[in-house]
Structures are given as structure tokens and as C-alpha cells.
Enzyme design. Structure first.
Site, PDB file in Angstrom:
ATOM      1  N   LYS A 107      33.103  63.315  22.257  1.00  0.00           N
ATOM      2  CA  LYS A 107      33.692  64.588  22.677  1.00  0.00           C
ATOM      3  C   LYS A 107      35.205  64.405  22.803  1.00  0.00           C
ATOM      4  O   LYS A 107      35.680  63.417  23.354  1.00  0.00           O
ATOM      5  CB  LYS A 107      33.119  65.015  24.021  1.00  0.00           C
ATOM      6  CG  LYS A 107      31.622  65.197  24.044  1.00  0.00           C
ATOM      7  CD  LYS A 107      31.196  66.479  23.379  1.00  0.00           C
ATOM      8  CE  LYS A 107      31.708  67.651  24.190  1.00  0.00           C
ATOM      9  NZ  LYS A 107      31.597  68.908  23.478  1.00  0.00           N
ATOM     10  N   SER A 108      35.971  65.393  22.347  1.00  0.00           N
ATOM     11  CA  SER A 108      37.430  65.278  22.379  1.00  0.00           C
ATOM     12  C   SER A 108      37.967  65.187  23.808  1.00  0.00           C
ATOM     13  O   SER A 108      38.958  64.498  24.054  1.00  0.00           O
ATOM     14  CB  SER A 108      38.079  66.438  21.628  1.00  0.00           C
ATOM     15  OG  SER A 108      37.751  67.672  22.234  1.00  0.00           O
ATOM     16  N   SER A 109      37.309  65.852  24.758  1.00  0.00           N
ATOM     17  CA  SER A 109      37.778  65.783  26.155  1.00  0.00           C
ATOM     18  C   SER A 109      37.765  64.350  26.667  1.00  0.00           C
ATOM     19  O   SER A 109      38.665  63.941  27.405  1.00  0.00           O
ATOM     20  CB  SER A 109      36.909  66.658  27.056  1.00  0.00           C
ATOM     21  OG  SER A 109      37.021  68.002  26.677  1.00  0.00           O
ATOM     22  N   GLU A 133      26.456  54.218  24.195  1.00  0.00           N
ATOM     23  CA  GLU A 133      27.425  53.245  24.705  1.00  0.00           C
ATOM     24  C   GLU A 133      28.731  53.990  24.955  1.00  0.00           C
ATOM     25  O   GLU A 133      29.219  54.710  24.079  1.00  0.00           O
ATOM     26  CB  GLU A 133      27.621  52.111  23.698  1.00  0.00           C
ATOM     27  CG  GLU A 133      28.425  50.954  24.247  1.00  0.00           C
ATOM     28  CD  GLU A 133      29.894  51.049  23.885  1.00  0.00           C
ATOM     29  OE1 GLU A 133      30.717  50.479  24.616  1.00  0.00           O
ATOM     30  OE2 GLU A 133      30.229  51.693  22.883  1.00  0.00           O
ATOM     31  N   GLN A 152      28.601  64.779  20.125  1.00  0.00           N
ATOM     32  CA  GLN A 152      28.085  65.808  19.229  1.00  0.00           C
ATOM     33  C   GLN A 152      27.239  65.177  18.135  1.00  0.00           C
ATOM     34  O   GLN A 152      27.679  64.259  17.438  1.00  0.00           O
ATOM     35  CB  GLN A 152      29.217  66.609  18.598  1.00  0.00           C
ATOM     36  CG  GLN A 152      28.677  67.764  17.752  1.00  0.00           C
ATOM     37  CD  GLN A 152      29.772  68.633  17.196  1.00  0.00           C
ATOM     38  OE1 GLN A 152      30.585  68.168  16.400  1.00  0.00           O
ATOM     39  NE2 GLN A 152      29.792  69.888  17.610  1.00  0.00           N
ATOM     40  N   GLN A 176      11.776  55.681  22.214  1.00  0.00           N
ATOM     41  CA  GLN A 176      12.397  55.118  23.413  1.00  0.00           C
ATOM     42  C   GLN A 176      12.684  56.192  24.455  1.00  0.00           C
ATOM     43  O   GLN A 176      13.054  57.313  24.137  1.00  0.00           O
ATOM     44  CB  GLN A 176      13.670  54.354  23.067  1.00  0.00           C
ATOM     45  CG  GLN A 176      14.847  55.204  22.643  1.00  0.00           C
ATOM     46  CD  GLN A 176      16.043  54.357  22.239  1.00  0.00           C
ATOM     47  OE1 GLN A 176      15.966  53.153  22.033  1.00  0.00           O
ATOM     48  NE2 GLN A 176      17.189  54.997  22.119  1.00  0.00           N
TER      49      GLN A 176
END
Length: 186
Positions: A107-109, A133, A152, A176
Site C-alpha cells: 500500500k502506498s500509505s 512479511e 493489494q 494455511q
């Protein structure tokens, strides 16, 4: 291998359970955004984190990984130490179709704060919660918020089914749940 649109993602999620739970719009107010986007799906992170620590001076070896290298935390947010990382789990459970492979981008934030997300591709017919991760590349602690967007998922569809899917080869991370540490087939 074209990227799939919001219409296709919505249809596959609602009719085939490809994403559960599924949010059919993008939620943005007051949170790191999550839900359906034009050409992807912003998945969320749960409130369970495994934060890397070097308490035992362990060697990081993917073939013989020591689970004591992590501290388990359940909280509304986690602060990752400087130049360290944490593992987390997606809130959503994914079922990837046989003709589709997915990549996950950050995510860009978070990226603009020096927080990098890494997830390996979601292969055809893989299913499960995604182990994520999260790297803090900064010299300061970095905060990650539970139940908000973390990455995303982009859905790429092939023009023909693969010969051997993740389910066919009985992949070691199939189905999983929870945060799964490295596994090596015996």
C-alpha cells in the site's frame, strides 16, 4: 495474461468464494484503505503479529527456522522495531482459480513511510490466509494497524489452464491458516 477487473473479482468472490470475507467497495475514511478496487483487492491484516527479535541470537535459516525468533502480539496495532520485520496474516481467505495467478503489492500509505510488504505469488488453485512479511526499513519504530489494508492483490488470468496447479502438487502452504513460518518438504 490480462489483469482482472472489479466486475470479475466481485463475481468470483460472490459466486465462487474466491475471497472471504469480501468487501465489494473500497473503504477509505479514517483507515488504510481496503476492499475492492478497479483492478485488484486491498486485503486487510488481522490483529495477530509475529515480530522478529534477536533475543536468542539465533541464525535466520529458512531450512531450520527457530520459532523463538518471534514475539507473538495480538493488538489493534503493532510497532515494528527499526530495521526489523514482522509476519502477519490476511483477514481474508483466498481461493485462487486454476487459470489465475496473483501478485501482491504494498500500500502506498505504508510505502511512503518506509514500510515494505512482501508476499510470494498466490499460485493457481492455492487457497488459504496469506502470510505477509512486513519490513520496517526506517531507523524508527513503524506502526501497522490491524483490520486495515496491508497490500493489494492483483489477479492475472492465463489464456489456458496450467498443467500442474498448486493443489495438484500438494503445495506445503495449501490451506494455511494463521501465520505460517518457513517449511521445507522432507
Amino acid at each position: 495474461m490480462p489483469i482482472k477487473s472489479d466486475r470479475w473479482i466481485r463475481r468470483m468472490a460472490l459466486e465462487h468464494g474466491m475471497i472471504e470475507p469480501f468487501v465489494d467497495h473500497q473503504v477509505r475514511r479514517g483507515v488504510i484503505s481496503y476492499g475492492l478496487t478497479s483492478y485488484g483487492y486491498d486485503m486487510r491484516v488481522t490483529d495477530h503479529f509475529k515480530v522478529f527479535t534477536n533475543v536468542y541470537n539465533a541464525l535466520v535459516d529458512p531450512k531450520q527456522f527457530d520459532p523463538r525468533s518471534f514475539v507473538d502480539i495480538r493488538a489493534d496495532y503493532v510497532d515494528i522495531p527499526p530495521n526489523s520485520f514482522a509476519l502477519a496474516q490476511s483477514l481474508e481467505y483466498f481461493r485462487i482459480p486454476r487459470t489465475v495467478s496473483c501478485i501482491v503489492i504494498g500500500k502506498s500509505s505504508y510505502a511512503r513511510c518506509g514500510i515494505i510488504i512482501n508476499v510470494t505469488p498466490l499460485e493457481p488453485e492455492w487457497e488459504g490466509h496469506v502470510t505477509i512479511e512486513i519490513s520496517n526499513t526506517t531507523p524508527l519504530p513503524a506502526r501497522i494497524y490491524a483490520h486495515e489494508g496491508i497490500g493489494q492483490v492483483l489477479f492475472l488470468e492465463s489464456d489456458e489452464p496450467c498443467e500442474v496447479s498448486y493443489a495438484d502438487k500438494k503445495g506445503k502452504y495449501q490451506g494455511q491458516t494463521g501465520i505460517v513460518l518457513p517449511r521445507i518438504d522432507p
